[in-house]
Design a protein around this motif. Structure first.
Motif, mmCIF file in Angstrom:
data_model
loop_
_atom_site.group_PDB
_atom_site.id
_atom_site.type_symbol
_atom_site.label_atom_id
_atom_site.label_comp_id
_atom_site.label_asym_id
_atom_site.label_seq_id
_atom_site.Cartn_x
_atom_site.Cartn_y
_atom_site.Cartn_z
ATOM 1 N N GLU A 154 -105.561 -42.704 -9.522
ATOM 2 C CA GLU A 154 -105.889 -42.710 -10.982
ATOM 3 C C GLU A 154 -105.160 -41.322 -11.483
ATOM 4 O OE1 GLU A 154 -108.811 -43.980 -13.423
ATOM 5 O OE2 GLU A 154 -110.315 -44.396 -11.556
ATOM 6 N N LEU A 155 -105.134 -40.273 -10.723
ATOM 7 C CA LEU A 155 -104.451 -39.067 -10.827
ATOM 8 C C LEU A 155 -103.077 -39.206 -10.992
ATOM 9 C CD1 LEU A 155 -104.843 -35.930 -11.713
ATOM 10 C CD2 LEU A 155 -104.762 -35.401 -9.543
ATOM 11 N N LYS A 156 -102.574 -39.655 -10.099
ATOM 12 C CA LYS A 156 -101.131 -40.149 -9.925
ATOM 13 C C LYS A 156 -100.692 -40.893 -11.047
ATOM 14 C CE LYS A 156 -100.034 -40.842 -5.755
ATOM 15 N NZ LYS A 156 -99.614 -41.276 -4.444
ATOM 16 N N LEU A 157 -101.453 -41.965 -11.451
ATOM 17 C CA LEU A 157 -101.097 -42.657 -12.594
ATOM 18 C C LEU A 157 -101.036 -42.118 -14.030
ATOM 19 C CD1 LEU A 157 -100.945 -45.837 -13.808
ATOM 20 C CD2 LEU A 157 -103.235 -45.664 -13.831
ATOM 21 N N MET A 158 -102.238 -41.288 -14.025
ATOM 22 C CA MET A 158 -102.336 -40.264 -15.414
ATOM 23 C C MET A 158 -101.467 -39.408 -15.520
ATOM 24 S SD MET A 158 -104.780 -41.643 -17.109
ATOM 25 C CE MET A 158 -104.659 -40.288 -18.355
ATOM 26 N N MET A 159 -100.828 -38.860 -14.501
ATOM 27 C CA MET A 159 -99.888 -37.636 -14.560
ATOM 28 C C MET A 159 -98.425 -38.499 -15.066
ATOM 29 S SD MET A 159 -100.977 -35.453 -11.307
ATOM 30 C CE MET A 159 -100.357 -33.968 -11.681
ATOM 31 N N GLY A 160 -98.298 -39.693 -14.733
ATOM 32 C CA GLY A 160 -96.981 -40.320 -15.203
ATOM 33 C C GLY A 160 -97.117 -41.031 -16.438
ATOM 34 N N TYR A 161 -98.287 -41.021 -16.844
ATOM 35 C CA TYR A 161 -98.618 -41.802 -18.226
ATOM 36 C C TYR A 161 -98.282 -41.092 -19.638
ATOM 37 C CZ TYR A 161 -101.712 -45.318 -20.608
ATOM 38 O OH TYR A 161 -102.384 -46.418 -21.349
ATOM 39 N N LYS A 162 -97.045 -41.584 -20.029
ATOM 40 C CA LYS A 162 -96.372 -40.964 -21.202
ATOM 41 C C LYS A 162 -97.156 -41.194 -22.702
ATOM 42 C CE LYS A 162 -92.898 -39.632 -18.871
ATOM 43 N NZ LYS A 162 -93.411 -38.529 -17.951
ATOM 44 N N GLU A 163 -97.908 -42.564 -22.627
ATOM 45 C CA GLU A 163 -98.409 -42.723 -23.788
ATOM 46 C C GLU A 163 -99.655 -41.815 -24.363
ATOM 47 O OE1 GLU A 163 -97.761 -45.130 -21.557
ATOM 48 O OE2 GLU A 163 -95.795 -45.678 -22.576
ATOM 49 N N LEU A 164 -100.230 -41.163 -23.385
ATOM 50 C CA LEU A 164 -101.325 -40.228 -23.587
ATOM 51 C C LEU A 164 -100.788 -38.737 -23.859
ATOM 52 C CD1 LEU A 164 -104.359 -41.041 -21.512
ATOM 53 C CD2 LEU A 164 -104.534 -40.721 -24.109
ATOM 54 N N LYS A 165 -100.188 -38.645 -24.935
ATOM 55 C CA LYS A 165 -99.512 -37.234 -25.422
ATOM 56 C C LYS A 165 -100.655 -36.225 -25.618
ATOM 57 C CE LYS A 165 -94.978 -39.155 -26.537
ATOM 58 N NZ LYS A 165 -94.150 -38.743 -25.725
ATOM 59 N N GLN A 166 -101.704 -36.682 -26.107
ATOM 60 C CA GLN A 166 -103.025 -35.727 -26.588
ATOM 61 C C GLN A 166 -103.589 -35.324 -25.350
ATOM 62 O OE1 GLN A 166 -105.066 -37.360 -30.033
ATOM 63 N NE2 GLN A 166 -103.702 -39.178 -29.687
ATOM 64 N N VAL A 167 -103.134 -35.728 -24.169
ATOM 65 C CA VAL A 167 -103.976 -35.037 -22.972
ATOM 66 C C VAL A 167 -102.603 -34.614 -22.005
ATOM 67 C CG1 VAL A 167 -104.958 -35.537 -20.705
ATOM 68 C CG2 VAL A 167 -105.624 -36.917 -22.813
ATOM 69 N N GLN A 168 -102.507 -33.062 -22.184
ATOM 70 C CA GLN A 168 -101.621 -32.681 -21.378
ATOM 71 C C GLN A 168 -101.910 -31.735 -20.185
ATOM 72 O OE1 GLN A 168 -98.072 -32.713 -21.958
ATOM 73 N NE2 GLN A 168 -98.663 -34.217 -23.535
ATOM 74 N N LEU A 169 -101.102 -31.583 -19.009
ATOM 75 C CA LEU A 169 -100.964 -30.453 -18.353
ATOM 76 C C LEU A 169 -102.380 -30.894 -17.379
ATOM 77 C CD1 LEU A 169 -100.983 -27.032 -20.261
ATOM 78 C CD2 LEU A 169 -99.075 -28.381 -18.904
ATOM 79 N N LEU A 170 -102.396 -32.149 -17.235
ATOM 80 C CA LEU A 170 -103.531 -32.688 -16.150
ATOM 81 C C LEU A 170 -103.198 -32.406 -14.952
ATOM 82 C CD1 LEU A 170 -105.884 -34.806 -15.985
ATOM 83 C CD2 LEU A 170 -104.440 -36.457 -15.641
ATOM 84 N N GLU A 171 -104.322 -32.003 -13.978
ATOM 85 C CA GLU A 171 -104.210 -31.802 -12.736
ATOM 86 C C GLU A 171 -105.644 -31.637 -12.083
ATOM 87 O OE1 GLU A 171 -102.234 -27.955 -12.430
ATOM 88 O OE2 GLU A 171 -103.686 -26.854 -13.355
ATOM 89 N N ALA A 172 -105.465 -31.712 -10.763
ATOM 90 C CA ALA A 172 -106.840 -31.607 -9.920
ATOM 91 C C ALA A 172 -106.966 -29.973 -9.544
ATOM 92 C CB ALA A 172 -106.822 -32.507 -8.765
ATOM 93 N N GLU A 173 -108.098 -29.781 -9.332
ATOM 94 C CA GLU A 173 -108.451 -28.424 -8.735
ATOM 95 C C GLU A 173 -107.956 -28.233 -7.390
ATOM 96 O OE1 GLU A 173 -112.198 -25.788 -9.159
ATOM 97 O OE2 GLU A 173 -112.587 -27.495 -7.560
ATOM 98 N N LYS A 174 -107.250 -27.235 -7.049
ATOM 99 C CA LYS A 174 -106.652 -27.010 -5.841
ATOM 100 C C LYS A 174 -107.830 -27.340 -4.688
ATOM 101 C CE LYS A 174 -104.236 -23.653 -3.079
ATOM 102 N NZ LYS A 174 -103.333 -24.668 -2.232
ATOM 103 N N ASP A 175 -107.410 -28.360 -3.838
ATOM 104 C CA ASP A 175 -108.384 -28.860 -2.594
ATOM 105 C C ASP A 175 -109.606 -29.397 -3.119
ATOM 106 O OD1 ASP A 175 -106.445 -27.830 -0.974
ATOM 107 O OD2 ASP A 175 -107.050 -25.785 -0.997
ATOM 108 N N ASN A 176 -109.669 -29.971 -4.229
ATOM 109 C CA ASN A 176 -110.712 -30.438 -4.744
ATOM 110 C C ASN A 176 -110.516 -31.723 -5.721
ATOM 111 O OD1 ASN A 176 -113.361 -31.308 -5.518
ATOM 112 N ND2 ASN A 176 -113.838 -29.446 -6.434
#
Length: 178
Positions: free
Chosen positions: A17-39
């Motif tokens: 899901e994270l990989k999908l969301m990071m490449g999801y261009k339609e959700l311009k209102q959600v930016q800089l999505l990332e997981a916490e390092k090692d979590n």
């Protein structure tokens, strides 16, 4: 007969899901999505709503996943003060889709983010965390918008430009390749 796919475990599902969301261009209102390092159980993003008064700021979002995800819903916290009937003083967001009795394990994070943004952009006073703010939203909208706008000006983060977001994305991509 087609072979049934096994149920995805939490971490694998969250990685997908994270990989999908990071490449999801339609959700311009959600930016800089990332997981916490090692979590993988904690995600961070920047919400950039598109309707007044929230369209003048950016709001830090934290997503906490329980170990039992997807069988239990994630918890969302807006870590930037926001004057909104559906967000309490601790940043918890009132979203029926995330309540245990309404949670569906097949719900995906893009759907949850869309519901969150719809709620932030269009407050739902019938399902409030703050009765006072909801009452003001319904009975004195001018005062509500004035107060919410003042909070955005005072507490929200500056909205990054498209160029700044692209630069950050390039930097992250370069760092990931190392």
């Amino acid at each position: 007969m087609a072979k049934e796919e096994p149920i995805m475990d939490g971490p694998k599902r969250m990685q997908n899901e994270l990989k999908l969301m990071m490449g999801y261009k339609e959700l311009k209102q959600v930016q800089l999505l990332e997981a916490e390092k090692d979590n993988i159980f904690k995600w961070f993003a920047l919400l950039m709503p598109n309707t007044p008064p929230y369209d003048k700021g950016a709001f830090k979002l934290e997503v906490d996943f329980p170990k039992e995800y997807p069988f239990r819903p994630p918890r969302l916290h807006i870590n930037t003060k926001i004057y909104h009937p559906n967000v309490n003083e601790r940043g918890q967001v009132c979203l029926p889709i995330l309540e245990t009795e309404h949670w569906i394990p097949t719900s995906r994070m893009d759907t949850i983010f869309n519901v969150l943004l719809a709620t932030i952009n269009d407050p739902q006073p019938e399902n409030p965390y703050s009765l006072d703010i909801a009452s003001q939203f319904q009975n004195d909208p001018k005062k509500f918008y004035s107060t919410a706008e003042a909070w955005v000006a005072r507490y929200s983060d500056r909205r990054p430009t498209d160029q700044e977001l692209a630069k950050i994305a390039r930097r992250k991509k370069k760092a990931a390749m190392r």
